[in-house]
Every structure is written in C-alpha cells, then in structure tokens.
Design a protein around this motif. Structure first.
Motif, PDB file in Angstrom:
ATOM      1  N   PHE A 186      -6.360 -22.273 -26.254  1.00 33.38           N
ATOM      2  CA  PHE A 186      -4.667 -21.209 -26.704  1.00 33.38           C
ATOM      3  C   PHE A 186      -5.251 -20.370 -26.604  1.00 33.38           C
ATOM      4  O   PHE A 186      -3.998 -19.352 -25.753  1.00 33.38           O
ATOM      5  N   ASP A 187      -6.190 -19.637 -26.665  1.00 33.31           N
ATOM      6  CA  ASP A 187      -6.647 -17.569 -25.946  1.00 33.31           C
ATOM      7  C   ASP A 187      -6.307 -17.565 -24.441  1.00 33.31           C
ATOM      8  O   ASP A 187      -6.057 -17.145 -23.543  1.00 33.31           O
ATOM      9  N   LEU A 188      -6.834 -19.133 -24.332  1.00 35.22           N
ATOM     10  CA  LEU A 188      -7.473 -19.284 -22.576  1.00 35.22           C
ATOM     11  C   LEU A 188      -6.191 -18.644 -21.190  1.00 35.22           C
ATOM     12  O   LEU A 188      -6.487 -18.125 -20.719  1.00 35.22           O
ATOM     13  N   PRO A 189      -5.296 -19.356 -22.130  1.00 30.92           N
ATOM     14  CA  PRO A 189      -4.103 -18.694 -20.712  1.00 30.92           C
ATOM     15  C   PRO A 189      -3.894 -16.922 -20.944  1.00 30.92           C
ATOM     16  O   PRO A 189      -3.113 -16.871 -19.784  1.00 30.92           O
ATOM     17  N   TRP A 190      -3.958 -16.584 -21.964  1.00 28.56           N
ATOM     18  CA  TRP A 190      -3.843 -14.735 -22.375  1.00 28.56           C
ATOM     19  C   TRP A 190      -4.768 -14.523 -21.583  1.00 28.56           C
ATOM     20  O   TRP A 190      -5.155 -12.826 -21.739  1.00 28.56           O
ATOM     21  N   MET A 191      -5.687 -15.247 -21.017  1.00 29.70           N
ATOM     22  CA  MET A 191      -6.897 -13.846 -20.392  1.00 29.70           C
ATOM     23  C   MET A 191      -5.774 -13.068 -19.328  1.00 29.70           C
ATOM     24  O   MET A 191      -6.421 -11.621 -19.141  1.00 29.70           O
ATOM     25  N   PRO A 192      -5.334 -13.237 -18.341  1.00 27.39           N
ATOM     26  CA  PRO A 192      -4.855 -12.283 -17.579  1.00 27.39           C
ATOM     27  C   PRO A 192      -4.387 -11.138 -18.314  1.00 27.39           C
ATOM     28  O   PRO A 192      -4.231 -10.358 -17.446  1.00 27.39           O
ATOM     29  N   ILE A 193      -3.628 -11.049 -19.472  1.00 29.74           N
ATOM     30  CA  ILE A 193      -3.210  -9.625 -20.731  1.00 29.74           C
ATOM     31  C   ILE A 193      -4.731  -8.958 -20.174  1.00 29.74           C
ATOM     32  O   ILE A 193      -4.158  -7.399 -19.920  1.00 29.74           O
ATOM     33  N   TYR A 194      -6.185  -9.311 -20.387  1.00 22.72           N
ATOM     34  CA  TYR A 194      -6.898  -8.261 -21.115  1.00 22.72           C
ATOM     35  C   TYR A 194      -7.346  -7.584 -18.812  1.00 22.72           C
ATOM     36  O   TYR A 194      -7.229  -7.070 -18.978  1.00 22.72           O
ATOM     37  N   LEU A 195      -7.247  -9.179 -18.313  1.00 22.40           N
ATOM     38  CA  LEU A 195      -7.925  -8.706 -16.396  1.00 22.40           C
ATOM     39  C   LEU A 195      -6.635  -7.639 -16.353  1.00 22.40           C
ATOM     40  O   LEU A 195      -7.099  -6.580 -15.877  1.00 22.40           O
ATOM     41  N   ALA A 196      -5.292  -7.745 -16.581  1.00 17.63           N
ATOM     42  CA  ALA A 196      -4.833  -6.417 -16.485  1.00 17.63           C
ATOM     43  C   ALA A 196      -4.573  -5.280 -16.655  1.00 17.63           C
ATOM     44  O   ALA A 196      -4.494  -3.994 -15.877  1.00 17.63           O
ATOM     45  N   PHE A 197      -5.177  -5.748 -18.156  1.00 15.42           N
ATOM     46  CA  PHE A 197      -5.158  -4.380 -18.664  1.00 15.42           C
ATOM     47  C   PHE A 197      -6.338  -3.233 -17.753  1.00 15.42           C
ATOM     48  O   PHE A 197      -6.706  -1.984 -18.441  1.00 15.42           O
TER      49      PHE A 197
END
Length: 579
Positions: free
Chosen positions: A136-147
């Motif tokens: 469930f956390d894996l798809p939200w990785m772009p949030i951190y990459l964008a940060f």
C-alpha cells in the motif's frame, strides 16, 4: 477468474472497497510521514538561524501532533488488515473445507485437498504481516521522490536511480522465486501425503515391523522439501540483504551529495538531513516488499488457487425444491471413469428400479460394482449418461435431497469423531431421539448401544476405532437408514457381520421395500441377496445381465439384459483446478 458461482467471489466487491479505503488511508499516512523531514528542515534553516525558542516549541508541538495522527492512522490500517484477514478466513474456510472434502472424489490426494485449507491460512497470515502495508505504501513513493527533487534535482535523480535499482531487484526476486516456490509446494504435498499415509496405517506398520521403513520414506520426502524450502529462502534472504545494503549506500550517497551541494552553496544544512530522511522513507517500502516477497508470492498463489477451485464449485443455492422422491431410480446409459487416471471403469450401464424394489449387484472383484454404487450416488462424476430420481437428474436435487432421502453404507465404514447418536443422526443440528432410535432398531443395534456404559452418547473417537469392525458396520447401517431415506445404497454391508447382524440386515432391506424405498446392494456373500427382487451382473465394467433374481441366479438359463437405452450425454466430469 470469472465464475458463475457467487460463493467463489467470497465478497470481492466489498474487499475491493476496503482496499480502496486502505489505499487512500495509506496516502494520508505517507504524507504525514514527511513530518520528520520537514521538521528537521525547519529546525536547521529557521529555528537555529533565528535563535527563537518559541519557534522551536511551536514546530515541536506541531510535529508531535502530526506524528500522533500518523500513528493513529497506521494502527487503524493494521487493525483493518487483521480484521479483513479474519473476515476472509470466516468466509473462505468453510468453502475451502468443502473443496477439501470434494477433491478426493476427483482423484486428488488428501494432502492436496488439505492444501486449500492452508491457502486460507496463508492469505490470513499475509494480511496480518508487514507485506500488505509495504504494498500500500509503494504507490506513494513518488511523493518522496518529488520532495527530494524539490530540494535539489541532483538529489532527486540519485534517489530515482536507487529506486530503479531496487525495483530491478524486486523483479529478479519474482523471477527467481517463482519456480523454486512451485517446487517447494510440490515437495510439501508429497511429504504430507507420506505422513498422512503413515498415520492412517499405523496399525499395519507396527504389526508388520515396517515402521522404520515408513520413517525412512518420510525422511526422504522431508529432505526434498527442506532442500527446496532452503533454496527458496536463500534467494529471498540474499536479495533482501542486497537491497538493505544498497539502500544504506544510497542514503550515504545522498548525504555525501547533499554535503557537496551545501559546500557549493546550492543546499542548506537542513535540506541535507531532510533529504536523507525522505530517501530512507521512499525506499523503505521497496525494501520491505523484497524482504516479504516470499509471503507475497505465497499469498498470490493461494488466492489464485482458491479462486480457481471455488470457481468450479457448482452453486445449488438457487435450485427449486423438488417434491419428496417416491417413484423411481433410472440409470441411463452411464459411463464412469476413474477420477485419478481417467480409465473407464463402467461403460454404458442402464437399468430402472421402481419404489419397493431392491437390486443386488454381483460379479467378480474389480468388475465395477462399487463404481456403479458411487455413480448412482454422484460420488464419482459421470463422463456420459445420467442418474435420475423420479425423472430428475441428480444435478437438479439440492443438498437437502442427499441429507434426507439418501442412505449410504460404504465398503470401508468410516465413522466420524463424535458420539454414536451424532454419527447415526449424521450430525443433525438438533438431533431427535426418536429417528435415531428407530434407525438403530432397524439396524438391530439398539440393544447393543444401550448396553454400552454411555449408551448413545458413547464417544467413538477418531474413525470409531474403539469398536469392532462389525459394530462399526452396523452403526454405519443405522446411519444409512436414519430418516427413512428413499434410496439406500449398501456396499458389502455384511462383510463384517455375524449371523445376527445378517438377519438384521435382511429385515432392514425388507423394511425399506415395504415403506416404498429403493435399495441397491453390492454383495459377494449370497446371504445379502435374500431380500432383493432384481439382480445385476457387473463384469469388466459392463452390466452384462439385469432382471428378476430367480431368472438371473437360476443356473443353466440365459441371463437377459433388460435395460432402457438413451442417447449418451456429452456432459463432462467436473474437475478441480490445481497449481
């Protein structure tokens, strides 16, 4: 897999809704997980540079509040997953056990059948593990990459490169564990089959002094299972260790690159710490997925196998309740094959029995008599032809028909763990003493039962081994007669009976005929044939003769075959999906 059986979907629409909710909740948790990085960024770049204690206190209080919210949402997500696993187990376990009961009829071993129950345990265990949370956390990785990218594009590129490397490791884990996991499952089934066979034949192993050899066979199967399990675990552990090392190297690289950018004046000190924290958080789900990949593969395989096996179960919930059977049994041109091998055991057999008649099936061992009995009851599926009760095919009768209107005494009597009353009443939810005692009297065992210390409440234990073979057979006969069924099928019902038991058997058959029932008896001993009207001779998988007993058994007289023929049906035998 799409199935016409609503049970096979086991509430997937509701599960999808829960997953959508968990996905959204995971998004909130991952956004809140930026708290630490933003806090460090503000401390280093604002509080320390300004020297303001009030700013430090306000930032700290805000961070504590956000951390608390993150923790609460994380707990809620974990509890939802745990309860979802329990809910699926509650829904699936009875269905999986039904499959486990049905599969041996189609040639599968007991161990293969029991794997469906283990599949349910695997799914429940996986939902309670860290694996689903990582997914469930894996798809939200772009949030951190964008940060990280906003802090500095070079840091973002380095983080993306690390994520790609870890994703490739995940792909390698999938490819390398898929085949070894299948081998491990097959080895596990083989080992469990040997163990089950040894346990069921414990008396023979002890009496004939071959316990040591049986243990050796188990040891060989167990070693093969351990080798395949070790191989699979080695792959998972190696890739998991490699991913952890690469993640730590990437974190250090982020710190080093951040320090370089800070020296050049392109990055603040707070951004260095923030980028390191966010990079670790961004790659943590990938690391967790790799570490739990064995569980992911097992859960996926269990889900697929359950969906396939439940999908072929025929749903009888919508069948119309037919009238109580009272007229006839028609065997119409049936052909039956062995479930395990596909070999034809019975070919093009046809006959008809009317209410009040009893049929005795005779013939050499291996000729197809027991196959005929199992076909009549629907235990073994037909390749062609049909079995009809009062004109309706067996497939049109719901489960209540077999519960209330069919009695069966198999060749190998198997009593279930419970009391004598439980076994006779077929484990009725609300057992009624009167039909239990009537069935016991019909089988001639009432006096025997009441002389036991606990009477009808005598606990039989596993398989009823505390009783003699003759006692088990007569209790099995009482179970077959319970509720005055219309169709009673008895396979070698007198193989373990004494003279008193055979007399009770004959009286029971006459009683069934007098009340308008139909009896089919598979017999070798002539004493079981005293009360039959019709005789069928089964040889080499064919019904070679059928007619009145006096005509068939009378020597030096032709044995006519009196059968009703019909066009063969093309209905295939059902099969259960495996790996």
């Amino acid at each position: 897999m799409t199935s016409n059986n609503p049970k096979a979907n086991y509430g997937l629409e509701k599960v999808r809704g829960i997953f959508a909710y968990l996905f959204g909740l995971s998004g909130i948790i991952n956004i809140l997980a930026l708290t630490g990085a933003i806090y460090m960024l503000q401390i280093y770049d604002r509080a320390l540079t300004s020297g303001s204690v009030s700013t430090l206190v306000a930032l700290s209080a805000l961070a504590i509040g956000l951390y608390l919210f993150q923790g609460i949402f994380d707990i809620i997500r974990s509890q939802i997953l745990i309860r979802l696993g329990a809910r699926l187990d509650h829904q699936l376990a009875p269905l999986a056990h039904t499959v486990a009961i049905e599969m041996p009829r189609y040639g599968y071993s007991t161990s293969e059948a029991m794997e469906r129950g283990r599949d349910v345990d695997t799914l429940r265990g996986f939902l309670s593990s860290p694996g689903p949370i990582a997914l469930f956390d894996l798809p939200w990785m772009p949030i951190y990459l964008a940060f990280v990218w906003l802090l500095h594009p070079m840091l973002g590129l380095l983080t993306v490169a690390g994520a790609i490397v870890l994703a490739l490791i995940t792909l390698v884990a999938e490819l390398m564990t898929r085949r070894s996991a299948q081998t491990m499952i097959k080895a596990s089934v083989t080992r469990n089959s040997v163990a089950d066979s040894n346990a069921r034949n414990a008396d023979i192993l002890h009496a004939m002094g071959i316990t040591g050899r049986a243990v050796e066979r188990f040891d060989i199967a167990n070693r093969q299972h351990l080798e395949s399990q070790t191989r699979t675990s080695d792959i998972s552990a190696t890739l998991s260790g490699l991913s952890k090392v690469l993640r730590m190297m990437l974190q250090s690289a982020i710190l080093g690159l951040g320090a370089y950018l800070a020296i050049k004046g392109d990055l603040s000190p707070g951004a260095i710490i923030a980028s390191s924290i966010v990079t670790a958080r961004a790659l943590a789900p990938v690391d967790q997925v790799i570490g739990n990949w064995k569980g992911v593969v097992s859960a996926r395989r269990s889900h697929r196998r359950l969906a396939e096996t439940l999908g072929v179960m025929k749903d009888k919930s919508g069948l119309v309740e037919l009238p109580v059977p009272s007229h006839s049994l028609v065997v119409d041109n049936i052909t039956t094959v062995a479930p395990a091998t596909g070999a034809v055991l019975l070919s093009e057999a046809s006959f008809q029995l009317n209410a009040g008649q009893a049929l005795g099936l005779i013939g050499p061992s291996g000729g197809g008599k027991t196959t005929m009995a199992r076909s009549i009851l629907g235990i073994w599926p037909l390749l062609r032809g049909s079995i009809r009760i009062d004109g309706a095919d067996l497939s049109q009768w719901n489960e209540n028909f077999f519960t209330s209107h069919v009695g069966y005494l198999p060749q190998d009597v198997a009593l279930m763990e419970g009391t004598i009353a439980d076994n006779i009443s077929r484990f009725a939810k609300v057992p009624d003493a009167r039909p239990i005692i009537n069935a016991a009297r019909a089988a001639g065992i009432h006096e025997m039962v009441v002389h036991l210390r606990d009477g009808y409440q005598t606990a039989l234990g596993p398989h009823g081994t505390a009783l003699s073979a003759g006692q088990r057979q007569r209790i099995g006969l009482a179970r077959a007669l319970y509720g005055d069924p219309f169709l009673v099928v008895l396979d070698e019902p007198n193989s373990n009976l004494d003279a008193e038991g055979e007399e009770a058997l004959t009286k029971a058959i006459i009683s069934v005929k007098q009340r308008g029932g139909i009896v089919v008896i598979v017999a070798h001993r002539p004493s079981a044939m005293q009360a039959v009207d019709m005789v069928g001779v089964v040889q080499a998988g064919r019904l070679v003769a059928f007619g009145p007993k006096d005509e068939i058994l009378q020597p030096n007289k032709a044995r006519p075959v009196v059968v009703e023929r019909s066009l063969p049906s093309d209905r295939p035998a059902r099969s259960f999906a495996s790996e």
